[in-house]
Structure formats: structure tokens, C-alpha cells
Scaffold this motif. Structure first.
Motif, PDB file in Angstrom:
ATOM      1  N   THR A  89      -0.647  -2.741   6.777  1.00 49.63           N
ATOM      2  CA  THR A  89      -0.232  -3.609   7.146  1.00 49.63           C
ATOM      3  C   THR A  89       0.138  -3.830   9.206  1.00 49.63           C
ATOM      4  OG1 THR A  89       2.223  -2.595   7.832  1.00 49.63           O
ATOM      5  CG2 THR A  89       1.524  -4.200   5.360  1.00 49.63           C
ATOM      6  N   LEU A  90      -0.319  -4.918   9.802  1.00 50.38           N
ATOM      7  CA  LEU A  90      -0.324  -4.960  11.184  1.00 50.38           C
ATOM      8  C   LEU A  90       0.836  -4.643  11.747  1.00 50.38           C
ATOM      9  CD1 LEU A  90      -2.058  -8.297  11.535  1.00 50.38           C
ATOM     10  CD2 LEU A  90      -2.675  -6.034  12.084  1.00 50.38           C
ATOM     11  N   ASP A 116       2.568  -9.262  17.060  1.00 52.41           N
ATOM     12  CA  ASP A 116       1.093  -9.472  16.543  1.00 52.41           C
ATOM     13  C   ASP A 116       1.094 -10.891  18.124  1.00 52.41           C
ATOM     14  OD1 ASP A 116      -1.077 -11.772  14.285  1.00 52.41           O
ATOM     15  OD2 ASP A 116      -1.591 -10.398  15.916  1.00 52.41           O
ATOM     16  N   THR A 140      -6.741  -7.116   7.233  1.00 55.48           N
ATOM     17  CA  THR A 140      -6.082  -7.911   7.496  1.00 55.48           C
ATOM     18  C   THR A 140      -7.402  -9.015   6.570  1.00 55.48           C
ATOM     19  OG1 THR A 140      -7.565  -8.419   9.661  1.00 55.48           O
ATOM     20  CG2 THR A 140      -4.838  -8.109   9.185  1.00 55.48           C
TER      21      THR A 140
END
Length: 229
Positions: A215-216, A220, A150
């Protein structure tokens, strides 16, 4: 006989120690908040937060099925609006198990869920003491992987993390990006050692996924929005 408490079903899991702001506009939950603030100072102002297993927070299909383990929320501040809405800030306090739920009556008439509950204890055992440093290291690696994905800050300074394995287990559970069922499993873990063991497994899996994909995860929950109830 257990304690009787008002229930506030949400599409998220509340942990002890976690701050939870809520915007309250439905008649039933406005009635709940009004009942909480009515007694004089010194009377406990708390309700139970339970995650919704099936259904939604609002609408015709609201909260068709609830999980049986939740967390009490202590009222810290209340802002009342002229139209009857409230903005409140709460802190998670203690885990509980629902024994039975009382029929609330019509939601349109301000009927809100109430339940008889038993509080659940958190015990520090040898397993939790052994897993404490392991989970601290896992959490640091997880935060570093998130930072790489991020561009955000890296791992939390270890000296700022709580020294209690119990509090650490809830902090990590709250910060972990995971599905609601996994978040609920962390809350329901019988003991602190069980919760740290599950957190250890989830942190390792998620760190590998984030590192491999850059990537996440799809869910989230690091920064949950204020619930519209």
C-alpha cells in the motif's frame, strides 16, 4: 542587505523546477498578485513560498509559525476573475533563507507578509556526483514499488531524467511521498550531495514499506491539489 520579497505561506514545500498552480482568493494574497502584475513587462514577477510549520493556510490560526527556508516562485500565467480572485501558475526558481519578516498589517486590509531573504546556492560536489547513479537506481525501484501498489505505470525511462545532479535531487524530492517535515529537510539540505544522501535514505525506507505492505504511505504528495491559499 538581502532582497525583499512577498511571502505566500503554504501547507506544502515548493522546489526549484516544480510547477505550482494556485487559486488566490484571500484579500492579502489578491493584493500580492495585484502588486506582482502591476509593474511593466520585464520586471521580475516572483514571490516566496514558505511551508507552514504550525497553523493553516487560511482562518484565524493561519501560519502561526513558518519554516525559515523556502523557494521563490516565478509567475508564469495569471487569470483574473471579476470578483477579484486569481488563478495563477508559477514555477519554483531558487531556494532562500528568511532573514527577517516584516509586520504585514491587517490581512483584511490586504496586508501580506514580506521578508528580507538571502538566496541559497546549489553546489555540485564529489558526493553528489557519486550519489547520482545510486539515487537514480533507488528512484526506479521506488517507482516500480508504487506501480505494484497502485497498478500505475512503472519507472520513468532513465533517459528522460535530468542529467544534472541538482535538478535530479529536486525532481526526486518533489516526487517522493513523505511527510512535510521530511520534504522540508530535503529543501533545507545544505548541498546537493546532502540532499541526494537524504533522498537515498528516504527512498530505500519507503520502497521497503510499500513492498512489505503493498500500500501507499499515509501521506500522498505525488499529485498535490491546487492550493486554495
Amino acid at each position: 542587505m538581502g532582497e525583499r520579497i512577498g511571502l505566500f505561506p503554504l501547507e506544502t514545500v515548493l522546489y526549484p523546477g516544480l510547477v505550482l498552480p494556485l487559486h488566490v482568493f484571500e484579500p492579502r494574497y489578491r493584493a500580492l498578485v495585484a502588486d506582482l502584475v502591476a509593474p511593466p513587462e520585464g520586471v521580475p514577477r516572483r514571490f516566496g513560498v514558505v511551508a507552514i510549520r504550525d497553523g493553516s493556510e487560511v482562518g484565524p490560526g493561519a501560519a502561526r509559525s513558518l519554516y525559515s527556508v523556502g523557494c521563490t516562485a516565478e509567475l508564469r500565467s495569471v487569470t483574473a476573475h471579476p470578483d477579484g480572485r486569481f488563478d495563477i501558475v508559477t514555477n519554483g526558481a531558487h531556494r532562500f533563507r528568511v532573514i527577517r519578516i516584516q509586520d504585514p498589517g491587517p490581512a483584511s486590509a490586504g496586508g501580506y507578509l514580506q521578508a528580507e531573504i538571502d538566496q541559497l546556492a546549489d553546489v555540485v560536489d564529489q558526493e553528489s556526483l557519486a550519489l547520482d547513479p545510486v539515487v537514480r537506481a533507488d528512484f526506479a525501484a521506488y517507482q516500480e514499488a508504487l506501480a505494484q501498489a497502485t497498478g500505475g505505470p512503472g519507472a520513468t525511462d532513465p533517459s528522460t531524467l535530468p542529467t544534472s545532479p541538482v535538478i535530479l535531487s529536486y525532481l526526486v524530492s518533489a516526487a517522493l511521498v513523505a511527510t512535510l517535515p521530511d520534504k522540508q529537510r530535503l529543501l533545507e539540505a545544505p548541498g546537493t550531495g546532502d540532499r541526494l544522501h537524504l533522498a537515498h535514505r528516504l527512498l530505500r525506507v519507503e520502497t521497503r514499506l510499500i513492498t512489505a505492505t503493498g500500500t501507499l504511505p499515509g501521506v500522498d504528495l505525488l499529485h498535490p491539489a491546487t492550493s486554495p491559499n
